[in-house]
Design a protein around this motif. Structure first.
Motif, PDB file in Angstrom:
ATOM      1  N   VAL A  25       0.847  -1.184   0.000  1.00 47.04           N
ATOM      2  CA  VAL A  25       0.000   0.000   0.000  1.00 47.04           C
ATOM      3  C   VAL A  25       0.890   1.245   0.000  1.00 47.04           C
ATOM      4  O   VAL A  25       1.585   1.515   0.995  1.00 47.04           O
ATOM      5  CB  VAL A  25      -0.952   0.020   1.218  1.00 47.04           C
ATOM      6  N   ARG A  26       0.869   1.980  -1.106  1.00 46.63           N
ATOM      7  CA  ARG A  26       1.694   3.187  -1.242  1.00 46.63           C
ATOM      8  C   ARG A  26       1.427   4.126  -0.064  1.00 46.63           C
ATOM      9  O   ARG A  26       0.284   4.412   0.274  1.00 46.63           O
ATOM     10  CB  ARG A  26       1.395   3.890  -2.560  1.00 46.63           C
ATOM     11  N   GLY A  27       2.493   4.601   0.552  1.00 50.46           N
ATOM     12  CA  GLY A  27       2.392   5.543   1.657  1.00 50.46           C
ATOM     13  C   GLY A  27       2.175   4.890   3.006  1.00 50.46           C
ATOM     14  O   GLY A  27       2.521   5.465   4.026  1.00 50.46           O
ATOM     15  N   ALA A  28       1.611   3.691   3.036  1.00 49.17           N
ATOM     16  CA  ALA A  28       1.316   3.012   4.305  1.00 49.17           C
ATOM     17  C   ALA A  28       2.326   1.917   4.622  1.00 49.17           C
ATOM     18  O   ALA A  28       2.713   1.744   5.775  1.00 49.17           O
ATOM     19  CB  ALA A  28      -0.093   2.424   4.276  1.00 49.17           C
ATOM     20  N   GLY A  29       2.759   1.159   3.618  1.00 52.98           N
ATOM     21  CA  GLY A  29       3.734   0.107   3.860  1.00 52.98           C
ATOM     22  C   GLY A  29       3.903  -0.816   2.676  1.00 52.98           C
ATOM     23  O   GLY A  29       2.946  -1.095   1.952  1.00 52.98           O
ATOM     24  N   ALA A  30       5.135  -1.258   2.482  1.00 53.65           N
ATOM     25  CA  ALA A  30       5.452  -2.199   1.407  1.00 53.65           C
ATOM     26  C   ALA A  30       6.770  -2.889   1.716  1.00 53.65           C
ATOM     27  O   ALA A  30       7.649  -2.317   2.349  1.00 53.65           O
ATOM     28  CB  ALA A  30       5.569  -1.487   0.059  1.00 53.65           C
ATOM     29  N   ASP A  31       6.865  -4.130   1.262  1.00 54.63           N
ATOM     30  CA  ASP A  31       8.160  -4.789   1.204  1.00 54.63           C
ATOM     31  C   ASP A  31       8.562  -4.779  -0.269  1.00 54.63           C
ATOM     32  O   ASP A  31       7.887  -4.148  -1.098  1.00 54.63           O
ATOM     33  CB  ASP A  31       8.116  -6.197   1.827  1.00 54.63           C
ATOM     34  N   CYS A  32       9.648  -5.454  -0.624  1.00 50.28           N
ATOM     35  CA  CYS A  32      10.119  -5.364  -2.011  1.00 50.28           C
ATOM     36  C   CYS A  32       9.108  -5.944  -2.996  1.00 50.28           C
ATOM     37  O   CYS A  32       8.901  -5.368  -4.071  1.00 50.28           O
ATOM     38  CB  CYS A  32      11.499  -5.998  -2.167  1.00 50.28           C
ATOM     39  N   LEU A  33       8.453  -7.032  -2.636  1.00 47.63           N
ATOM     40  CA  LEU A  33       7.431  -7.595  -3.511  1.00 47.63           C
ATOM     41  C   LEU A  33       6.216  -6.673  -3.556  1.00 47.63           C
ATOM     42  O   LEU A  33       5.613  -6.479  -4.612  1.00 47.63           O
ATOM     43  CB  LEU A  33       7.024  -8.999  -3.057  1.00 47.63           C
ATOM     44  N   GLY A  34       5.866  -6.076  -2.432  1.00 50.60           N
ATOM     45  CA  GLY A  34       4.739  -5.152  -2.398  1.00 50.60           C
ATOM     46  C   GLY A  34       4.957  -3.948  -3.296  1.00 50.60           C
ATOM     47  O   GLY A  34       4.025  -3.467  -3.953  1.00 50.60           O
ATOM     48  N   LEU A  35       6.182  -3.437  -3.339  1.00 50.79           N
ATOM     49  CA  LEU A  35       6.512  -2.341  -4.251  1.00 50.79           C
ATOM     50  C   LEU A  35       6.276  -2.780  -5.688  1.00 50.79           C
ATOM     51  O   LEU A  35       5.622  -2.084  -6.471  1.00 50.79           O
ATOM     52  CB  LEU A  35       7.958  -1.885  -4.058  1.00 50.79           C
ATOM     53  N   LEU A  36       6.780  -3.941  -6.054  1.00 53.66           N
ATOM     54  CA  LEU A  36       6.616  -4.444  -7.410  1.00 53.66           C
ATOM     55  C   LEU A  36       5.135  -4.646  -7.737  1.00 53.66           C
ATOM     56  O   LEU A  36       4.666  -4.283  -8.817  1.00 53.66           O
ATOM     57  CB  LEU A  36       7.391  -5.750  -7.589  1.00 53.66           C
ATOM     58  N   ARG A  37       4.385  -5.190  -6.787  1.00 53.10           N
ATOM     59  CA  ARG A  37       2.948  -5.390  -6.982  1.00 53.10           C
ATOM     60  C   ARG A  37       2.245  -4.050  -7.201  1.00 53.10           C
ATOM     61  O   ARG A  37       1.368  -3.939  -8.055  1.00 53.10           O
ATOM     62  CB  ARG A  37       2.348  -6.120  -5.774  1.00 53.10           C
ATOM     63  N   GLY A  38       2.613  -3.037  -6.418  1.00 54.61           N
ATOM     64  CA  GLY A  38       2.002  -1.723  -6.561  1.00 54.61           C
ATOM     65  C   GLY A  38       2.313  -1.081  -7.901  1.00 54.61           C
ATOM     66  O   GLY A  38       1.433  -0.492  -8.539  1.00 54.61           O
ATOM     67  N   VAL A  39       3.551  -1.200  -8.341  1.00 50.95           N
ATOM     68  CA  VAL A  39       3.926  -0.651  -9.649  1.00 50.95           C
ATOM     69  C   VAL A  39       3.178  -1.405 -10.748  1.00 50.95           C
ATOM     70  O   VAL A  39       2.699  -0.797 -11.711  1.00 50.95           O
ATOM     71  CB  VAL A  39       5.458  -0.682  -9.849  1.00 50.95           C
ATOM     72  N   TRP A  40       3.052  -2.719 -10.607  1.00 46.88           N
ATOM     73  CA  TRP A  40       2.280  -3.514 -11.573  1.00 46.88           C
ATOM     74  C   TRP A  40       0.868  -2.952 -11.683  1.00 46.88           C
ATOM     75  O   TRP A  40       0.362  -2.713 -12.776  1.00 46.88           O
ATOM     76  CB  TRP A  40       2.239  -4.981 -11.135  1.00 46.88           C
ATOM     77  N   ARG A  41       0.216  -2.733 -10.532  1.00 46.30           N
ATOM     78  CA  ARG A  41      -1.157  -2.215 -10.548  1.00 46.30           C
ATOM     79  C   ARG A  41      -1.215  -0.844 -11.214  1.00 46.30           C
ATOM     80  O   ARG A  41      -2.156  -0.553 -11.960  1.00 46.30           O
ATOM     81  CB  ARG A  41      -1.714  -2.130  -9.123  1.00 46.30           C
TER      82      ARG A  41
END
Length: 150
Positions: A25-41
């Motif tokens: 979740v941008r601004g709230a929290g991410a790990d490295c996979l979460g960053l990639l998932r967010g950019v994908w979205r």
């Protein structure tokens, strides 16, 4: 039209997001996979699969390359020099599994990644980081890009 500038811009939009294991979740929290998932979205659309729960060791005790296998399911292997927008897969220890991801930026001189204790940051792609890269990928074309090609 290349999506590389859009990928880098999307990744930079996550800068400053705190590190949170398994978050995306941008601004709230991410790990490295979460960053990639967010950019994908942001760039491609809905995620192609929901990741299973995972531990910080990424199946290291079992010696399974789960993150690499997932990357091969959804990303396109790349070769040649590092280019902006490339997804970089890192092995943090020589004998360990590949368990860290980042997105190349800065004309291939920086990496945007979610790093434990630091959050989402853009750091120099130093020799220490470069020697840890075990695979590179590109995002697949966004559905709108495929429509433009027809």
């Amino acid at each position: 039209m290349s999506a590389r500038p859009e990928i880098v811009a999307a990744a930079r939009g996550w800068l400053g997001t705190p590190y949170r294991h398994q978050a995306a979740v941008r601004g709230a929290g991410a790990d490295c996979l979460g960053l990639l998932r967010g950019v994908w979205r942001d760039v491609i659309g809905p995620e192609p699969e929901t990741p299973p729960a995972y531990t910080r060791d990424w199946s290291e005790p079992q010696g399974e390359e789960r993150l690499w296998a997932a990357a091969l399911r959804h990303l396109v292997p790349a070769d040649g020099p590092v280019r902006d927008g490339d997804v970089l897969l890192f092995r943090m220890r020589a004998a360990g599994v590949a368990k860290h991801l980042g997105i190349a930026a800065g004309s291939g001189t920086t990496v945007i990644h979610a790093y434990s204790g630091h959050g989402v940051v853009e750091t120099a792609l130093t020799r220490a980081w470069t020697r840890r890269i075990v695979a590179r990928f590109t995002f697949p074309p966004a559905p709108r890009d495929l429509q433009e090609d027809t």
